[in-house]
Design a protein around this motif. Structure first.
Motif, PDB file in Angstrom:
ATOM      1  N   THR A  28       1.009  -1.102   0.220  1.00  0.00           N
ATOM      2  CA  THR A  28       0.053  -0.002  -0.034  1.00  0.00           C
ATOM      3  C   THR A  28       0.819   1.132   0.029  1.00  0.00           C
ATOM      4  O   THR A  28       1.652   1.495   0.913  1.00  0.00           O
ATOM      5  N   PRO A  29       0.765   2.165  -1.121  1.00  0.00           N
ATOM      6  CA  PRO A  29       1.739   3.400  -0.929  1.00  0.00           C
ATOM      7  C   PRO A  29       1.262   3.979   0.144  1.00  0.00           C
ATOM      8  O   PRO A  29       0.186   4.365   0.346  1.00  0.00           O
ATOM      9  N   THR A  30       2.095   4.953   0.705  1.00  0.00           N
ATOM     10  CA  THR A  30       2.106   5.640   1.596  1.00  0.00           C
ATOM     11  C   THR A  30       1.453   7.145   1.365  1.00  0.00           C
ATOM     12  O   THR A  30       1.012   7.850   2.160  1.00  0.00           O
ATOM     13  N   GLY A  31       2.013   7.439   0.095  1.00  0.00           N
ATOM     14  CA  GLY A  31       1.554   8.728  -0.402  1.00  0.00           C
ATOM     15  C   GLY A  31       2.292   9.941   0.284  1.00  0.00           C
ATOM     16  O   GLY A  31       1.971  11.003   0.063  1.00  0.00           O
ATOM     17  N   ARG A  32       3.076   9.723   1.331  1.00  0.00           N
ATOM     18  CA  ARG A  32       4.006  10.556   2.100  1.00  0.00           C
ATOM     19  C   ARG A  32       5.231  10.888   1.440  1.00  0.00           C
ATOM     20  O   ARG A  32       5.673   9.953   0.757  1.00  0.00           O
ATOM     21  N   HIS A 103      11.460   6.592  -3.344  1.00  0.00           N
ATOM     22  CA  HIS A 103       9.943   7.659  -2.993  1.00  0.00           C
ATOM     23  C   HIS A 103       9.130   6.986  -3.931  1.00  0.00           C
ATOM     24  O   HIS A 103       7.759   6.732  -3.647  1.00  0.00           O
ATOM     25  N   SER A 107       6.430   5.509  -1.853  1.00  0.00           N
ATOM     26  CA  SER A 107       5.202   6.288  -1.612  1.00  0.00           C
ATOM     27  C   SER A 107       4.143   6.225  -2.676  1.00  0.00           C
ATOM     28  O   SER A 107       2.837   6.535  -2.206  1.00  0.00           O
ATOM     29  N   LEU A 108       4.601   5.992  -3.859  1.00  0.00           N
ATOM     30  CA  LEU A 108       3.547   5.993  -4.835  1.00  0.00           C
ATOM     31  C   LEU A 108       3.235   4.544  -5.488  1.00  0.00           C
ATOM     32  O   LEU A 108       2.265   4.488  -6.007  1.00  0.00           O
ATOM     33  N   ASP A 113      -2.282   4.058 -13.286  1.00  0.00           N
ATOM     34  CA  ASP A 113      -3.195   5.191 -13.712  1.00  0.00           C
ATOM     35  C   ASP A 113      -3.392   5.494 -14.849  1.00  0.00           C
ATOM     36  O   ASP A 113      -4.432   5.916 -15.443  1.00  0.00           O
TER      37      ASP A 113
END
Length: 179
Positions: A28-32, A103, A107-108, A113
């Motif tokens: 699960t990407p953190t998005g941070r 990152h 993160s992503l 998409d």
């Protein structure tokens, strides 16, 4: 024996690329953002500029390799220090891509998409797989002479592909901060 060594080198690279892609897709990407911003206003410009520096150093790698192997239209021999500069450019290019890749994956995640993000994810994972194969090939005996130049060219092409689908895309968007 050469075929076995070649298959082993290719298998290691494939496993690295698939492992990175699997991690990027399954977690699960953190998005941070990372803590690294190093004087930039945000994570995106930092990643874009680090990747751009990596591509420029990669270009220096390609040119220095071509000069050392007599593939440039330069009449004089390559200087004795060029081999060391070639290795340092490659090492620095690799190091500069690490925070960018970390990152992207952490993160992503593996982007699905759009066609651009799918290509970027594939290029990035394949880049590290080919890098692993090339580094292993440098120390493996009995490999065909064409392998290292082919791996180096593929490595550079994948780096440029990853850069073009993220950094170049970023730089061409209207109103983005460049620092």
């Amino acid at each position: 024996m050469a075929a076995t060594a070649l298959a082993g080198v290719a298998l290691v690279g494939a496993l690295v690329a698939v492992a990175l892609g699997t991690y990027g897709r399954s977690h699960t990407p953190t998005g941070r953002p990372l803590a690294l911003v190093i004087g930039f206003t945000d994570m995106a410009p930092m990643k874009a500029w680090l990747a751009t520096a990596g591509v420029l150093l990669g270009l220096a790698q390609v040119l220095s390799a071509a000069w050392m192997w007599g593939r440039l239209p330069i009449r004089r021999e390559a200087p004795h220090w060029l081999g060391q500069a070639h290795r340092w450019c490659g090492s620095l290019a690799f190091v500069l891509t690490l925070p960018v890749a970390y990152h992207c994956l952490w993160s992503l995640g593996f982007g699905t998409d759009s066609p651009r993000t799918v290509l970027h994810s594939v290029f990035g994972c394949a880049f590290y797989g080919v890098f692993a194969s090339k580094m292993l090939a440098l120390r493996t005996k009995r490999l065909p002479g064409w392998l290292l130049p082919a791996a180096g060219g593929l490595l550079f092409a994948l780096l440029v592909g990853a850069w073009a689908t993220a950094s170049l895309w970023y730089f061409t968007q209207p109103g983005v901060p460049l620092k």
